[in-house]
Design an enzyme around this catalytic site. Sequence first.
Site, short mmCIF file in Angstrom:
data_model
loop_
_atom_site.label_atom_id
_atom_site.label_comp_id
_atom_site.label_asym_id
_atom_site.label_seq_id
_atom_site.Cartn_x
_atom_site.Cartn_y
_atom_site.Cartn_z
N ASN A 159 0.80 -1.23 0.00
CA ASN A 159 0.00 0.00 0.00
C ASN A 159 0.83 1.27 0.00
OD1 ASN A 159 0.29 -1.42 2.67
ND2 ASN A 159 -0.18 0.63 3.41
N GLN A 187 -4.89 -3.66 -2.05
CA GLN A 187 -4.45 -2.72 -3.09
C GLN A 187 -4.44 -3.36 -4.48
OE1 GLN A 187 -3.93 0.48 -2.67
NE2 GLN A 187 -3.94 0.60 -0.44
N SER A 207 -11.23 -4.76 0.19
CA SER A 207 -12.05 -3.77 0.85
C SER A 207 -12.76 -2.87 -0.15
CB SER A 207 -11.14 -2.94 1.77
OG SER A 207 -11.89 -2.00 2.49
N HIS A 209 -13.92 0.30 0.11
CA HIS A 209 -13.59 1.73 -0.05
C HIS A 209 -12.29 1.98 -0.80
CE1 HIS A 209 -10.45 2.65 3.11
NE2 HIS A 209 -10.88 1.50 3.58
N THR A 248 -25.77 -8.84 11.68
CA THR A 248 -26.67 -8.46 10.59
C THR A 248 -25.88 -7.78 9.49
OG1 THR A 248 -28.46 -8.18 12.17
CG2 THR A 248 -28.71 -7.07 10.04
N CYS A 334 2.10 9.51 10.92
CA CYS A 334 1.74 10.32 12.08
C CYS A 334 1.18 9.43 13.17
CB CYS A 334 0.70 11.36 11.71
SG CYS A 334 1.32 12.59 10.58
#
Length: 410
Positions: A159, A187, A207, A209, A248, A334
């Site tokens: 990534n 990725q 994933s 998103h 669910t 960070c």
Amino acid sequence: MNLPIYMDNASTTRTDPRVVEAMLPYFTEIYGNSASRNHAFGWAAEAGVDRAREQAASLIGAGPKEIVWTSGSTESNNLAIKGAAQMYAKAPVGEKGRGHIITCIIEHKAVLDPCKRLERDGFDVTYLEPGSNGIVTADLVRAAMRDDTILVTIMWANNEIGTINDIRSIGAVCREHGAVFHTDATQWVGKMPTDVERDNVDLMSWSSHKIYGPGGVGALYVRRRRPRVRLQAQLDGGGHERGMRSGTLNVPGIVGFGAACEICENEMESEGERLLALRLKMENELKGLMDVVEVNGHAEQRLPHLTNISFGFVEGESLMMGIKDIACSSGSACTSASLEPSYVLKGLGLGDELAHSSLRLSLGRWSTEEEVDFAIKSIHEAVEHLRVLSPLYDLHNEGIDITKIVWQSH
Ligand SMILES: *Cc1c(COP(=O)(O)O)cnc(C)c1O
């Protein structure tokens, strides 16, 4: 062109409006619980989930029953790694010698942290070191294999630097040794052709998103035959997803994820070609305009749309400040208050300074040539500006090898 421009698609992507369109009816019209077997609301929701299962499976060459819905790759990785380790453990909880796991130092934290937890729980973990090009070879994996190796988890594409591992060969080594093979393909899937049969994959995370679908949805591929892979569930509840992941289902999210998978399957080839041309332009022009510019990771074995470039003789934070109109990631992670250099770049052997002064630029479905030209110009200006202020760069230009001076100052 609108500013700022988005070049951080490896962090997350804009949801494709076609995906949003597909999701909308599932909020206010088809709102049943997909596990409700007694009425039409439930059946309609289940039909949406089933279609998405076909779309997700089709993208990776799997069967629909091999897809387990999750909340994203972090959860998929946790379920795969902990679930397989616990299922195939060679000793009970609380004892040592429960089994051996192989991974790599530049994996995502969502792989490394579950591995660390397993180490505390009595498993042994080998962390492979890929070397300066960032590639984990099948030979490295083979050399680390032990009689008690139960699981290998190696990412498909990195990534931070975009390098691609030879998953088919690594998978073949795992088959030979009877170890379960998981790959974090977050990725990779949706960007590059994937076939879990051909590529010898047993477990695979990806994933929504990261592929222009909504956030909070992911999938784990779990091989059902040749060989059948079993997992210890990590959530106890209603036994959804064939007992592997209770809870669910997020029906609108899953419908959107399915739509995103289908769009990727249809468009990845042309999209990849277009983004490759833009990425190469960006790398080549930046290298042509300035010296001491290095692309990190293997030169060819890499994703089309992602690059990670180090700029010598500039200070990382100042560089980020100088390119405020470009949304991208830096080589600084960070963590809390401190600015740590990226462990991935350090894992390739980069020094702290160069890791800090690195940029990850990741293009996406709506990236344009105009944006790429703008980014090249902004980065060029920012780097030149900072180098004018750098006495070390002056010394470098006078032909003095300053590496030692830099290191002694630490
Ligand atoms: C983004 C990413 C993850 C985490 O995925 P989420 O869906 O955000 O939990 C894991 N691995 C890699 C390689 C990633 O790029």
